[in-house]
Design a protein around this motif. Structure first.
Motif, PDB file in Angstrom:
ATOM      1  N   SER A 121       5.696  -9.498  -5.568  1.00 42.64           N
ATOM      2  CA  SER A 121       4.293  -9.181  -5.281  1.00 42.64           C
ATOM      3  C   SER A 121       3.378 -10.386  -5.466  1.00 42.64           C
ATOM      4  O   SER A 121       2.259 -10.389  -4.945  1.00 42.64           O
ATOM      5  CB  SER A 121       3.817  -8.031  -6.178  1.00 42.64           C
ATOM      6  OG  SER A 121       4.525  -6.851  -5.871  1.00 42.64           O
ATOM      7  N   ARG A 154       1.229  -7.008  -1.337  1.00 44.68           N
ATOM      8  CA  ARG A 154       1.064  -5.644  -1.842  1.00 44.68           C
ATOM      9  C   ARG A 154       2.165  -4.713  -1.367  1.00 44.68           C
ATOM     10  O   ARG A 154       2.544  -3.760  -2.057  1.00 44.68           O
ATOM     11  CB  ARG A 154      -0.325  -5.131  -1.408  1.00 44.68           C
ATOM     12  CG  ARG A 154      -0.568  -3.633  -1.459  1.00 44.68           C
ATOM     13  CD  ARG A 154      -0.534  -3.099  -2.866  1.00 44.68           C
ATOM     14  NE  ARG A 154      -0.948  -1.717  -2.925  1.00 44.68           N
ATOM     15  CZ  ARG A 154      -0.198  -0.674  -2.586  1.00 44.68           C
ATOM     16  NH1 ARG A 154       1.027  -0.877  -2.111  1.00 44.68           N
ATOM     17  NH2 ARG A 154      -0.637   0.563  -2.713  1.00 44.68           N
ATOM     18  N   GLY A 155       2.715  -4.958  -0.178  1.00 48.88           N
ATOM     19  CA  GLY A 155       3.654  -4.012   0.401  1.00 48.88           C
ATOM     20  C   GLY A 155       2.916  -2.823   0.991  1.00 48.88           C
ATOM     21  O   GLY A 155       1.693  -2.714   0.886  1.00 48.88           O
ATOM     22  N   HIS A 156       3.653  -1.922   1.607  1.00 54.93           N
ATOM     23  CA  HIS A 156       3.041  -0.781   2.298  1.00 54.93           C
ATOM     24  C   HIS A 156       3.284   0.550   1.590  1.00 54.93           C
ATOM     25  O   HIS A 156       2.785   1.573   2.036  1.00 54.93           O
ATOM     26  CB  HIS A 156       3.575  -0.707   3.725  1.00 54.93           C
ATOM     27  CG  HIS A 156       3.319  -1.952   4.529  1.00 54.93           C
ATOM     28  ND1 HIS A 156       2.064  -2.324   4.967  1.00 54.93           N
ATOM     29  CD2 HIS A 156       4.169  -2.926   4.949  1.00 54.93           C
ATOM     30  CE1 HIS A 156       2.140  -3.459   5.630  1.00 54.93           C
ATOM     31  NE2 HIS A 156       3.407  -3.854   5.635  1.00 54.93           N
ATOM     32  N   GLU A 157       4.041   0.542   0.511  1.00 53.55           N
ATOM     33  CA  GLU A 157       4.343   1.796  -0.173  1.00 53.55           C
ATOM     34  C   GLU A 157       3.105   2.329  -0.896  1.00 53.55           C
ATOM     35  O   GLU A 157       2.311   1.574  -1.440  1.00 53.55           O
ATOM     36  CB  GLU A 157       5.479   1.600  -1.188  1.00 53.55           C
ATOM     37  CG  GLU A 157       6.784   1.101  -0.588  1.00 53.55           C
ATOM     38  CD  GLU A 157       6.802  -0.400  -0.423  1.00 53.55           C
ATOM     39  OE1 GLU A 157       5.785  -1.057  -0.766  1.00 53.55           O
ATOM     40  OE2 GLU A 157       7.813  -0.925   0.086  1.00 53.55           O
ATOM     41  N   ALA A 158       2.982   3.651  -0.901  1.00 49.34           N
ATOM     42  CA  ALA A 158       1.909   4.284  -1.671  1.00 49.34           C
ATOM     43  C   ALA A 158       2.224   4.158  -3.157  1.00 49.34           C
ATOM     44  O   ALA A 158       3.349   4.411  -3.587  1.00 49.34           O
ATOM     45  CB  ALA A 158       1.781   5.742  -1.278  1.00 49.34           C
ATOM     46  N   LYS A 159       1.227   3.744  -3.939  1.00 51.86           N
ATOM     47  CA  LYS A 159       1.427   3.574  -5.376  1.00 51.86           C
ATOM     48  C   LYS A 159       0.215   4.121  -6.115  1.00 51.86           C
ATOM     49  O   LYS A 159      -0.914   4.042  -5.620  1.00 51.86           O
ATOM     50  CB  LYS A 159       1.620   2.095  -5.731  1.00 51.86           C
ATOM     51  CG  LYS A 159       2.885   1.482  -5.150  1.00 51.86           C
ATOM     52  CD  LYS A 159       3.037   0.039  -5.592  1.00 51.86           C
ATOM     53  CE  LYS A 159       4.304  -0.570  -4.989  1.00 51.86           C
ATOM     54  NZ  LYS A 159       5.508   0.141  -5.453  1.00 51.86           N
TER      55      LYS A 159
END
Length: 224
Positions: free
Chosen positions: A57, A187-192
């Motif tokens: 990240s 950040r990536g695309h996954e919901a967190k």
């Protein structure tokens, strides 16, 4: 207020003018802001051609004389990232944030309250990235100055803590400030969940070189 009667065609002409102005505005190309002048950058805006240490990240730019120290578990998952230059240190953390708004204002207040509960006073001050938090805390080595900085990005927030002379004099940060200005967040695309730490991992080659014993020891220094 004065009203006047206009010819029948006047109103239409006025409407036509307004329509033409509206059409011109609609046809005008939207103004797209350019990339920021300095980081931390989102990965979508990061300048190309820069050598960086990829920790997942966070991608840390290679700056001469800056040592990157990471604390990792045996699986290579990083718990802490600290950049060191001389007697100065910069601790980095990156967290998930909402799409609609930043979270540094709330996080800063929570840090201030936590310090107050521990008997340390903290004061807000204006800095290069907005409102900072300055504090002096008691450690086993004596009183230590800390400077907290938060940077809100698209769905992420970077939290930085300066120690050493850079905690009271921003000009003393030197190469550490360059690292922060060149930092990249993926950040990536996954919901967190909001405020959840974004995943950080040792590069494969570093994890393999360090080996299980070094990872278990909790530190894998690397020159950036």
């Amino acid at each position: 207020m004065i009203f006047s009667r206009k010819r029948a065609g006047a109103g239409r002409h006025a409407r036509d003018q307004r329509t033409e102005a509206l059409d011109a505005n609609e046809l005008a190309e939207p103004v797209i802001p350019g990339p920021p002048d300095r980081g931390p950058y989102d990965v979508s805006e990061a300048p190309a051609g820069v050598q960086r240490l990829d920790l997942g990240s966070l991608q840390i730019p290679a700056v001469p004389e800056v040592e990157v120290r990471v604390q990792a578990d045996p699986q290579g998952v990083i718990q802490q990232v600290v950049l060191v230059h001389g007697q100065n240190a910069l601790q980095l953390g990156v967290f998930a944030a909402p799409r609609s708004e930043g979270i540094w204002d709330e996080v800063r207040e929570e840090i201030r309250q936590s310090l107050f509960n521990d008997g340390a006073a903290a004061q807000e001050a204006d800095g290069e990235y907005g409102t900072e938090l300055h504090a002096r805390v008691r450690t086993p080595d004596g009183l230590t100055d800390l400077r907290f900085i938060g940077v809100d990005g698209p769905r992420w927030m970077v939290r930085c803590v300066y120690q050493g002379a850079a905690a009271t004099d921003p000009a003393a940060a030197g190469p550490l400030a360059s690292c922060l200005e060149g930092l990249v967040v993926d950040r990536g695309h996954e919901a967190k969940p909001v405020r959840e730490p974004l995943p950080l991992r040792l590069p494969r080659e570093v994890a393999e070189q360090a080996g299980p014993a070094a990872a278990a020891a909790g530190e894998a220094p690397r020159e950036a």
